[in-house]
Design an enzyme around this catalytic site. Structure first.
Site, PDB file in Angstrom:
ATOM      1  N   SER A   1       0.843  -1.172   0.033  1.00 32.86           N
ATOM      2  CA  SER A   1      -0.099   0.220  -0.027  1.00 32.86           C
ATOM      3  C   SER A   1       0.940   1.323  -0.187  1.00 32.86           C
ATOM      4  O   SER A   1       1.944   1.019   0.280  1.00 32.86           O
ATOM      5  CB  SER A   1      -1.072  -0.043   1.136  1.00 32.86           C
TER       6      SER A   1
ATOM      7  N   GLU B   1       1.201   5.613   0.792  1.00 34.56           N
ATOM      8  CA  GLU B   1       0.737   6.633   1.342  1.00 34.56           C
ATOM      9  C   GLU B   1       1.084   7.866   0.736  1.00 34.56           C
ATOM     10  O   GLU B   1       2.319   8.183   0.331  1.00 34.56           O
ATOM     11  CB  GLU B   1       1.243   6.545   2.941  1.00 34.56           C
TER      12      GLU B   1
ATOM     13  N   ASP C   1      -1.486  15.080  16.330  1.00 38.36           N
ATOM     14  CA  ASP C   1      -0.508  15.763  17.288  1.00 38.36           C
ATOM     15  C   ASP C   1      -1.015  16.967  17.304  1.00 38.36           C
ATOM     16  O   ASP C   1      -1.610  17.718  16.224  1.00 38.36           O
ATOM     17  CB  ASP C   1       0.702  15.856  16.924  1.00 38.36           C
TER      18      ASP C   1
ATOM     19  N   PHE D   1      13.310  14.629  10.479  1.00 35.21           N
ATOM     20  CA  PHE D   1      12.317  14.050  10.463  1.00 35.21           C
ATOM     21  C   PHE D   1      12.236  12.914  11.632  1.00 35.21           C
ATOM     22  O   PHE D   1      11.406  12.640  12.602  1.00 35.21           O
ATOM     23  CB  PHE D   1      11.517  13.575   9.469  1.00 35.21           C
TER      24      PHE D   1
ATOM     25  N   HIS E   1       3.724  -0.912   3.621  1.00 35.06           N
ATOM     26  CA  HIS E   1       3.137   0.070   3.387  1.00 35.06           C
ATOM     27  C   HIS E   1       4.072   1.187   3.179  1.00 35.06           C
ATOM     28  O   HIS E   1       5.024   1.513   4.117  1.00 35.06           O
ATOM     29  CB  HIS E   1       2.259   0.541   4.811  1.00 35.06           C
TER      30      HIS E   1
END
Ligand code: FAD
Length: 274
Positions: A5, A7, A99, A206, A256
């Protein structure tokens, strides 16, 4: 090939929209099970996620899974989104806490993702297949690793069908996490979230924020290649494909990919997996 999959995030400018279209065009041929679209915290991108899933579904024929984060949201807002997604015929969701954006004081009607999952089940029954987030290296705000595992279990007990992990580069963290939750009686599939490396300094920033560890050997190798873009690309693809291979051999039910709306790094990894 395992089940995969992809994103994406909602584009906000014409340039970003064109970039998403290029990525979707090139990745859909790899026949993903579904494409998920992130949800910005604080309500500001409510419609962007909906518009983007609609676009990927209609224009690219992809099965879609909108992310839904509850931080800052009210029951009424979440109900309206669920009703819209159900009316559109979508069957999958990724349910998250999100968040709190800096400067925003109230967490809204839901405190944790488990409460959101429970609400989705109350509101829409079994209509949606719900994925939740998992953290093989422990969520950065967790009190400790064991309470984080118990909180993960609470999301499954509330009705989640499966989980997608935060990205990581150490396969043992994933295997340990899966062993730990199985011992707690959690049986749902846990799909590793894979971050194809495209920009190493961005990845480092990140990773500091989201608590993902970059092994020293990977950092050192990347730094050694400096500005040699082709060498960095090659190394990135090999490192991430090696990780994917070990995960699949060890029983991971799928992969994913965090595409960041780019097809090339993800395709480079998948080509090495064939
Ligand atoms: P929760 O499961 O609610 O957990 C959050 C923290 O609270 C954890 O430390 C947990 O241990 C703790 N906790 C849970 N329950 C309790 C309790 N009862 N008492 C005390 N502590 C508790 N963010 C976005 O904004 N938009 C997105 O689209 C998005 N997509 C994501 C997709 C994936 C696959 C992943 C892995 C993350 C994604 N995120 C997204 C990031 C995510 O929203 C953040 O990591 C957020 O900080 C936690 O969300 P969660 O759903 O895991 O929260």
């Amino acid at each position: 090939m395992p089940s995969i999959s992809f994103e994406f995030f909602p584009p906000k400018t014409d340039e970003q929209r064109a970039q998403l279209d290029r990525a979707a065009q090139q990745l859909k041929g790899l026949e993903p099970e579904y494409a998920s679209v992130t949800f910005g915290a604080g309500g500001s991108t409510l419609s962007y996620t909906g518009d983007t899933v609609a676009h990927l579904h209609r224009e690219h024929g992809l099965t879609v899974a909108p992310h839904l984060s509850c931080m800052g949201g009210t029951r009424a807002e979440i109900s309206a989104l669920l009703d819209g997604y159900r009316a559109a015929g979508y069957r999958r969701l990724v349910a998250l806490r999100g968040d709190l954006p800096s400067g925003m004081a109230s967490h809204g009607d839901f405190r944790y993702a488990a409460e959101l999952v429970q609400f989705i089940r109350e509101h829409t029954g079994d209509h949606f297949h719900i994925e939740v987030a998992a953290y093989p290296e422990t969520h950065p705000q967790a009190e400790d690793a064991l309470s984080d595992l118990r909180h993960f279990k609470a999301k499954v007990d509330a009705g989640a069908n499966g989980a997608i992990t935060q990205y990581f580069f150490n396969p043992d963290a994933y295997f340990r996490f899966v062993d730990d939750i199985r011992r707690l009686g959690v049986e749902v599939p846990v799909v590793p979230g894979i971050m194809p490396i495209s920009n190493f300094s961005q990845l480092k920033r990140f990773s500091d924020m989201c608590g993902a560890e970059i092994p020293r050997w990977i950092a050192k190798r990347m730094q050694a290649h400096g500005d040699d873009v082709e060498a960095v690309r090659q190394l990135s693809a090999e490192v991430v494909a090696g990780l994917c291979r070990r995960l699949l051999e060890g029983g991971a039910p799928g992969l994913h990919f965090y595409t960041l709306n780019r097809s090339r790094p993800t395709r480079a990894v998948l080509e090495l997996l064939h």
